[in-house]
Design a protein around this motif. Structure first.
Motif, PDB file in Angstrom:
ATOM      1  N   GLY A   1       3.416   0.554  -8.261  1.00 14.49           N
ATOM      2  CA  GLY A   1       4.856   1.049  -8.225  1.00 14.49           C
ATOM      3  C   GLY A   1       4.814   2.228  -7.745  1.00 14.49           C
ATOM      4  O   GLY A   1       3.638   3.121  -8.100  1.00 14.49           O
ATOM      5  N   TYR A   2       5.842   2.730  -7.534  1.00  9.86           N
ATOM      6  CA  TYR A   2       5.901   4.094  -6.841  1.00  9.86           C
ATOM      7  C   TYR A   2       7.246   5.141  -7.469  1.00  9.86           C
ATOM      8  O   TYR A   2       7.300   6.138  -7.138  1.00  9.86           O
ATOM      9  CB  TYR A   2       6.330   4.309  -5.321  1.00  9.86           C
ATOM     10  N   GLU A   3       7.690   4.683  -8.851  1.00  7.71           N
ATOM     11  CA  GLU A   3       8.675   5.392  -9.364  1.00  7.71           C
ATOM     12  C   GLU A   3       7.646   6.382 -10.275  1.00  7.71           C
ATOM     13  O   GLU A   3       6.546   6.206 -10.838  1.00  7.71           O
ATOM     14  CB  GLU A   3       9.595   4.507 -10.270  1.00  7.71           C
ATOM     15  N   PRO A   4       8.246   7.650 -10.604  1.00 12.55           N
ATOM     16  CA  PRO A   4       7.769   8.574 -11.472  1.00 12.55           C
ATOM     17  C   PRO A   4       7.097   7.947 -12.770  1.00 12.55           C
ATOM     18  O   PRO A   4       5.898   8.274 -12.884  1.00 12.55           O
ATOM     19  CB  PRO A   4       8.797   9.340 -11.896  1.00 12.55           C
ATOM     20  N   GLN A   5       7.803   6.997 -13.447  1.00 15.50           N
ATOM     21  CA  GLN A   5       7.087   6.390 -14.385  1.00 15.50           C
ATOM     22  C   GLN A   5       5.919   5.559 -14.464  1.00 15.50           C
ATOM     23  O   GLN A   5       4.752   5.724 -14.937  1.00 15.50           O
ATOM     24  CB  GLN A   5       8.114   5.410 -14.875  1.00 15.50           C
ATOM     25  N   LYS A   6       5.747   4.911 -13.130  1.00 16.36           N
ATOM     26  CA  LYS A   6       4.587   4.358 -12.782  1.00 16.36           C
ATOM     27  C   LYS A   6       3.433   5.071 -12.445  1.00 16.36           C
ATOM     28  O   LYS A   6       2.260   5.183 -12.727  1.00 16.36           O
ATOM     29  CB  LYS A   6       4.708   3.362 -11.728  1.00 16.36           C
TER      30      LYS A   6
ATOM     31  N   ALA B   1      -1.638   8.569  -6.828  1.00 15.88           N
ATOM     32  CA  ALA B   1      -2.855   7.841  -7.729  1.00 15.88           C
ATOM     33  C   ALA B   1      -3.129   6.411  -7.360  1.00 15.88           C
ATOM     34  O   ALA B   1      -3.001   5.655  -8.387  1.00 15.88           O
ATOM     35  CB  ALA B   1      -2.869   8.404  -8.977  1.00 15.88           C
ATOM     36  N   PRO B   2      -3.320   5.838  -6.171  1.00 13.19           N
ATOM     37  CA  PRO B   2      -3.515   4.276  -6.112  1.00 13.19           C
ATOM     38  C   PRO B   2      -4.955   4.184  -6.727  1.00 13.19           C
ATOM     39  O   PRO B   2      -5.118   2.877  -6.758  1.00 13.19           O
ATOM     40  CB  PRO B   2      -3.317   4.322  -4.668  1.00 13.19           C
ATOM     41  N   TRP B   3      -5.887   5.141  -6.609  1.00 10.55           N
ATOM     42  CA  TRP B   3      -7.115   5.025  -7.345  1.00 10.55           C
ATOM     43  C   TRP B   3      -7.635   5.937  -8.267  1.00 10.55           C
ATOM     44  O   TRP B   3      -6.887   7.283  -8.320  1.00 10.55           O
ATOM     45  CB  TRP B   3      -8.253   5.273  -6.174  1.00 10.55           C
ATOM     46  N   ARG B   4      -8.382   5.698  -9.188  1.00  9.85           N
ATOM     47  CA  ARG B   4      -9.319   6.456  -9.696  1.00  9.85           C
ATOM     48  C   ARG B   4     -10.308   7.045  -9.078  1.00  9.85           C
ATOM     49  O   ARG B   4     -11.086   6.175  -8.682  1.00  9.85           O
ATOM     50  CB  ARG B   4      -9.641   5.968 -11.240  1.00  9.85           C
TER      51      ARG B   4
ATOM     52  N   PRO C   1      -1.162  -0.889   6.780  1.00  7.12           N
ATOM     53  CA  PRO C   1      -1.193  -2.202   7.294  1.00  7.12           C
ATOM     54  C   PRO C   1      -2.660  -2.952   7.012  1.00  7.12           C
ATOM     55  O   PRO C   1      -2.602  -3.995   7.404  1.00  7.12           O
ATOM     56  CB  PRO C   1      -0.914  -1.668   8.640  1.00  7.12           C
ATOM     57  N   ASN C   2      -3.342  -2.061   6.535  1.00  6.79           N
ATOM     58  CA  ASN C   2      -4.891  -2.638   6.122  1.00  6.79           C
ATOM     59  C   ASN C   2      -4.829  -3.281   4.611  1.00  6.79           C
ATOM     60  O   ASN C   2      -5.854  -3.620   4.133  1.00  6.79           O
ATOM     61  CB  ASN C   2      -5.908  -1.860   5.965  1.00  6.79           C
ATOM     62  N   ALA C   3      -3.595  -3.380   3.919  1.00  9.67           N
ATOM     63  CA  ALA C   3      -3.265  -3.919   2.697  1.00  9.67           C
ATOM     64  C   ALA C   3      -4.135  -5.372   2.701  1.00  9.67           C
ATOM     65  O   ALA C   3      -3.815  -6.201   3.578  1.00  9.67           O
ATOM     66  CB  ALA C   3      -2.009  -4.147   2.353  1.00  9.67           C
ATOM     67  N   GLY C   4      -4.757  -5.625   1.715  1.00  7.55           N
ATOM     68  CA  GLY C   4      -5.330  -7.011   1.613  1.00  7.55           C
ATOM     69  C   GLY C   4      -6.774  -7.113   2.544  1.00  7.55           C
ATOM     70  O   GLY C   4      -7.419  -8.031   2.143  1.00  7.55           O
ATOM     71  N   GLN C   5      -7.096  -6.263   3.181  1.00  5.90           N
ATOM     72  CA  GLN C   5      -8.238  -6.031   3.778  1.00  5.90           C
ATOM     73  C   GLN C   5      -8.990  -4.919   3.250  1.00  5.90           C
ATOM     74  O   GLN C   5      -9.550  -5.146   2.005  1.00  5.90           O
ATOM     75  CB  GLN C   5      -8.123  -5.860   5.529  1.00  5.90           C
ATOM     76  N   ALA C   6      -9.187  -3.861   3.945  1.00  5.44           N
ATOM     77  CA  ALA C   6      -9.937  -2.706   3.501  1.00  5.44           C
ATOM     78  C   ALA C   6      -9.330  -1.936   2.497  1.00  5.44           C
ATOM     79  O   ALA C   6      -9.680  -1.455   1.407  1.00  5.44           O
ATOM     80  CB  ALA C   6     -10.154  -1.828   4.627  1.00  5.44           C
ATOM     81  N   ASN C   7      -7.760  -2.132   2.455  1.00  2.29           N
ATOM     82  CA  ASN C   7      -6.941  -1.531   1.637  1.00  2.29           C
ATOM     83  C   ASN C   7      -6.719  -2.323   0.051  1.00  2.29           C
ATOM     84  O   ASN C   7      -5.657  -3.037   0.028  1.00  2.29           O
ATOM     85  CB  ASN C   7      -5.527  -1.198   2.333  1.00  2.29           C
ATOM     86  N   HIS C   8      -7.739  -2.313  -0.504  1.00  2.21           N
ATOM     87  CA  HIS C   8      -7.569  -3.325  -1.582  1.00  2.21           C
ATOM     88  C   HIS C   8      -6.611  -3.115  -2.628  1.00  2.21           C
ATOM     89  O   HIS C   8      -5.869  -3.931  -3.259  1.00  2.21           O
ATOM     90  CB  HIS C   8      -9.052  -3.293  -2.384  1.00  2.21           C
ATOM     91  N   ALA C   9      -6.061  -1.972  -2.661  1.00  2.00           N
ATOM     92  CA  ALA C   9      -4.938  -1.442  -3.688  1.00  2.00           C
ATOM     93  C   ALA C   9      -3.795  -1.668  -3.228  1.00  2.00           C
ATOM     94  O   ALA C   9      -2.799  -1.662  -3.878  1.00  2.00           O
ATOM     95  CB  ALA C   9      -4.988   0.094  -3.928  1.00  2.00           C
ATOM     96  N   ARG C  10      -3.598  -2.167  -2.120  1.00  2.00           N
ATOM     97  CA  ARG C  10      -2.462  -2.300  -1.117  1.00  2.00           C
ATOM     98  C   ARG C  10      -1.476  -1.338  -1.317  1.00  2.00           C
ATOM     99  O   ARG C  10      -0.202  -1.377  -1.589  1.00  2.00           O
ATOM    100  CB  ARG C  10      -1.572  -3.654  -1.931  1.00  2.00           C
ATOM    101  N   PHE C  11      -1.881   0.109  -1.208  1.00  4.34           N
ATOM    102  CA  PHE C  11      -1.224   1.273  -1.315  1.00  4.34           C
ATOM    103  C   PHE C  11      -0.275   1.159   0.144  1.00  4.34           C
ATOM    104  O   PHE C  11      -0.681   1.304   1.103  1.00  4.34           O
ATOM    105  CB  PHE C  11      -2.254   2.324  -1.199  1.00  4.34           C
ATOM    106  N   GLN C  12       0.743   1.490  -0.019  1.00  3.62           N
ATOM    107  CA  GLN C  12       1.801   1.463   1.150  1.00  3.62           C
ATOM    108  C   GLN C  12       2.843   2.608   0.986  1.00  3.62           C
ATOM    109  O   GLN C  12       3.639   2.629   0.331  1.00  3.62           O
ATOM    110  CB  GLN C  12       2.551   0.444   1.440  1.00  3.62           C
TER     111      GLN C  12
END
Lengths: 603, 351
Positions: free
Chosen positions: A353-358, A564-567, A518-529
């Motif tokens: 999620g992209y809301e401040p809380q998340k 922060a889609p990753w640590r 667009p690489n979500a599900g391939q190299a983009n494991h986090a599915r960060f968009q």
């Protein structure tokens, strides 16, 4: 790009010790045998089908990409490999023209019906087209998809009919004559020259061989490279003999000024015909201890990436231990152009999620995880903390960039969780999900971190668990074998996972592909968009390396740190040790085809 | 007058003949090896219970020493690992990048600062040496062994009891009823034993979720077969005996004949099997944990300690291996000797 398996499981390959008499130094002396071990098993020998580091090492030594690297030059420098000269780039960086050196031959194979088979321009055209063949299901396709003129239309057609028409002449990729071929890009892409040196994308395979072996082509590597596969026991042992018909190629490498070790190697080996050793024996030994002991007992001539747990006995403080020094061993130690990280699944209802809380939850986890003790205890100080996704040494890497996430600060982490309502409302000792009103139902949550069930992963898990306990977050662990985790991750079934990533081209772009929407599900494991991030990514892609592009990368890094889609984890320091009779080894940040630069001298 | 001779002596109490258990206990008391073994086992179980209730080793996970802290009796030895940790990595001096213009959390930065300042963080001082050395995190190995015993012994005992219950019940059914029941259970048993033991354990481990209860279930579900065969044989033998017929004549139900009349006479077999299985399950737990299928990451068992220790030996840190290995060897040996003595004590033929 390879996802690297951080941790191997329990398979112990048999070890074979051979004692060899010293031999006079001649080209590809068959009595010179170079033995070492892979830490993870190979998967296939089809350049289009492999994406793991170890199979990629094999194919890079068996097949030929159009370009290669100067073995000793740092930063990396491209040189022609099978091309007569460097490609001509014209029309503003969109038209690449390559001329293949005549007189390069594939190794003999039944598929050629007893005829000598020369490497021609059409082989490269065919090999690149293969990545787009839906039947091959190439894991490397995303690197080229969308960039070559006319290729996407051909791909769409092939996907519809499930058959790729290799005979169709494409505007963006075709041969002009027997030795000349051309690639036309839709827009300038400054990484394309590097792609021409990346075996998984552009190594030449022969069409007859692919058609002859069909689905089994991955077991029959037929290339033009310096070595050929002569014995293969799957996941256990591979033997490669020097290709007797290998083209005339002599050792030529230019170390940077001031690199005494590199200069010594260059002086010793300059002008020698490559490959210099007659046989390479590769064993697959996944457990660190037998791999290390095989090296210490002289059963192996080289140990690639000394297991971290032995770092303090092998090279305390980064200097080779006295007992190994006395034996004349040589240590090569460099930060790898790579990254370890743990991603959050951005589509997950709890951590995504992209809301401040998340964002606050992810940022709190980031602040509460102690990378410092992960490095000093779990990784035995054989890593440096990552401040950005870019691996050290890649162009675009800024060593002075310091992230806000590098500090370990449980107090700030707890404060952030408290502020956004992640408090323990049911009194079980763990924090619960935020409630809109105090009267709302109290919902507990836990976070599942996926990891492989290996000995070297355990301290990393322990560190996560300890740190998350300290800030009141209930973390659990899902254990599965690495290939299963990869599949689950690509299917979007993991909440958190920490894969590794090694660069295949020395450029920051290969790290940012893991965050490009667009690489979500391939190299983009986090599915960060994040649209803003994707826009900057495409903008950077059109620019050559330089301050302008670095400014964009800085912006991308900042967005990455905010959402922060990753640590971010670490950049590992890779240490390789050679026996005294192994001459010429240097770790190159991205080149895998290094076997031909090695010599053995037992006298 | 007739004299009535009254006997003043009270009626003689009937001679108490000692029961099976009393005799067995007396025989065990005379067995010196058995008594020592029993004492050791009781000591271990007491340690396990004390650890379970939190009397000892409560803060085993506290990092009280430096990484691989030396044992107290090796205080002077150089500790390269701790030195490497203390040296640390190079820390970048640059100021962290400013995110405030793009950060959705930026409006609350000030509040965040204030709240963070209120949360106190205490840093504990780490000891150079620990009683029996430290592990890589600087946790006391001695406390780890005690805490680890909890998992190992608990798993061994509970799994063995469960396996014995399953094996005894099914064995009793098959042996007593015979016929179709026997055929069906034999067939069931054959399926179980046709799969190699370790493979069966791994198959169960792959299917079930990870956790302590899972290990117990796995071990119980795979370990009952041997007990089943022995108990079945006992029941076949006993169900035709006179005392069982006599019980039937006085109207005892099937269940009461099976579990009140026959069971005590087969109990020597069952008890011995039970203690043998405790031993083998402690070992199996160690193997499972060693393979990474055992206890979760925040728990410790002897198996996980041995798994950790395999690489420590190469860097010269032998204490964790020694502590876990020695405790396990001691307990397993004591249990085996106790089993042996129990068998001797309980065998009615040795009267």
């Amino acid at each position: 790009m390879y996802s690297t398996r951080l941790l191997p499981a329990l398979v112990i390959a048999g070890l074979l010790a051979t004692g060899l008499a010293p031999a006079p130094s001649a080209a590809a002396d068959s009595s010179k045998v170079f033995r070492y071990a892979f830490r993870v098993a190979e998967t296939s020998f089809d350049p289009a089908a492999v994406s793991d580091l170890y199979s990629s090492t094999v194919i890079a030594n068996v097949f030929d990409a159009p370009l290669g690297y100067d073995f000793l030059a740092r930063p990396s420098k491209l040189v022609p490999n099978t091309l007569a000269e460097m490609p001509t780039v014209s029309e503003g960086g969109t038209l690449y023209t390559m001329r293949v050196k005549p007189g390069i031959y594939f190794i003999d194979d039944p598929a050629f019906h007893g005829k000598k088979r020369e490497l021609v321009a059409e082989d490269y055209v065919y090999s690149i087209k293969r990545l787009f063949d839906p039947k091959v299901k190439s894991p490397n396709l995303y690197q080229l998809e969308g960039y070559i003129l006319g290729m996407d239309e051909a791909l769409a057609k092939a996907r519809k009919t499930n058959r790729f028409d290799f005979d169709e002449r494409l505007e963006g990729l075709h041969a002009l004559d027997r030795y000349t071929w051309q690639v036309r890009l839709k827009q300038p892409n400054y990484n394309f020259l590097y792609y021409l040196a990346h075996c998984n994308l552009t190594c030449a395979v022969a069409r007859e061989v692919v058609e002859h072996y069909g689905e089994k082509v991955g077991e029959h590597p037929v290339g033009t490279g310096p070595f050929k596969l002569t014995f293969w026991k799957r996941s256990s042992k591979m033997v490669f003999d020097a290709n007797p018909a290998y083209r005339q190629e002599t050792y030529d490498a230019t170390p940077p000024a001031g690199d005494a070790g590199g200069e010594a190697i260059a002086a010793t080996l300059k002008g020698r015909k490559m490959p210099m050793v007659g046989r390479i024996e590769v064993y697959v030994i996944e457990e660190p201890q037998p791999r290390w002991l095989a090296f210490l007992n002289n059963e192996h001539d080289f140990v690639e990436r000394v297991p971290e747990e032995f770092a303090t006995v092998a090279f305390p403080g980064g200097v080779l231990a006295p007992n190994l020094q006395r034996r004349g061993m040589v240590l090569d130690r460099n930060p790898g152009m790579e990254l370890t990280y743990s991603y959050f699944a951005m589509q997950d209802p709890v951590v995504g999620g992209y809301e401040p809380q998340k964002i606050a939850l992810r940022r709190a986890i980031v602040l509460g995880q102690d990378v410092g003790s992960e490095i000093s205890i779990a990784r035995k100080s054989q890593a440096i903390p990552a401040h950005s996704p870019i691996g050290p040494g890649a162009s675009g890497y800024d060593e002075n960039f310091r992230s806000t996430a590098s500090e370990y600060n449980p107090a700030k982490s707890k404060a952030l969780l408290d502020m956004y309502g992640y408090v323990d409302c049911n009194g079980d000792g763990w924090r619960d999900l935020p409630r809109e009103k105090p009267a709302d139902e109290c919902k507990s949550f836990s976070i599942e971190y996926a990891s492989a069930p290996n000995a070297d992963q355990k301290p990393i898990d322990e560190n996560w668990k300890k740190n998350m306990d300290a800030i009141g977050i209930n973390m659990r662990f899902k254990k599965a074998k690495w290939p299963d985790l990869l599949k689950a991750s690509q299917a979007g079934k993991l909440q958190m996972w920490g894969p590794g990533w090694s660069a295949t081209v020395p450029d920051a772009d290969v790290f940012f592909v893991m965050l490009y929407g667009p690489n979500a599900g391939q190299a983009n494991h986090a599915r960060f968009q994040l649209p803003e991030f994707d826009r900057l990514y495409l903008q950077a892609k059109r620019l050559p390396d330089g301050p302008e592009r670095n400014a964009i990368y800085r912006e991308m890094n900042r967005l990455f740190l905010v959402y922060a889609p990753w640590r971010l984890g670490t950049h590992r320091i890779l240490s390789d040790i050679s026996q005294p009779w192994t001459i010429g080894y240097r770790r190159h940040p991205v080149m895998r085809g290094w076997w031909k630069y090695i010599d053995i001298n037992r006298s | 007058m007739s004299a009535v001779l009254t006997e003043n002596t009270p009626p003689r109490a009937p001679q108490e003949s000692p029961g099976l258990w009393t005799l067995a206990w007396r025989r065990l008391l005379q067995d010196r090896v058995g008594m020592v073994a029993l004492a050791v086992v009781i000591l271990f179980i007491a340690m396990m219970l004390a650890s379970f209730t939190g009397l000892i080793a409560r803060d085993w996970s506290k990092e009280s020493g430096v990484s691989y802290a030396n044992p107290a009796f090796l205080a002077g030895q150089e500790n390269l690992e701790a030195k490497a940790v203390a040296a640390g990595g190079a820390v970048s001096k640059a100021a962290p990048v400013d995110l405030s213009d793009v950060d959705p959390l930026a409006p609350r930065y000030k509040e965040w600062e204030e709240r963070a300042a209120k949360i106190a963080v205490t840093e504990t001082k780490r000891a150079e040496t620990l009683a029996f050395g430290g592990d890589k995190w600087g946790r006391d190995v001695l406390l780890k062994v005690i805490k680890g015993s909890e998992v190992s012994i608990f798993v061994g005992l509970v799994a063995a009891v469960l396996a014995t219950i399953i094996g005894t019940f099914l064995g009793a059914m098959a042996g007593y009823w015979g016929g179709k029941t026997n055929d069906f259970l034999e067939w069931f048993y054959n399926i179980f034993t046709s799969i190699p033991y370790i493979l069966l354990i791994l198959a169960f481990a792959a299917v079930f979720k990870k956790g302590l209860d899972t290990i117990i279930v796995i071990l119980a579900l795979t370990g009952w077969t041997g007990i089943y065969r022995l108990v079945r044989a006992e029941y076949i033998k006993h169900s035709a005996r006179e005392y069982v017929k006599a019980a039937q004549a006085i109207g005892a139900s099937h269940m009461s004949r099976m579990f009140i009349h026959i069971l005590p006479n087969a109990s020597h077999v069952i008890l011995v099997q039970l203690s043998q299985h405790v031993v083998s399950f402690i070992k199996a737990e160690v193997i499972l944990s060693f393979l990474g299928l055992g206890v979760p990451v925040d728990m410790v068992s002897w198996g996980t300690m041995l798994a950790e220790a395999q690489n420590e030996l190469v860097i010269g840190k032998w204490w964790q291996l020694f502590a876990a290995g020695a405790s396990m060897a001691l307990l397993v040996t004591a249990f085996s000797l106790l089993t042996d003595s129990l068998r001797d004590a309980l065998d009615p033929k040795l009267k």
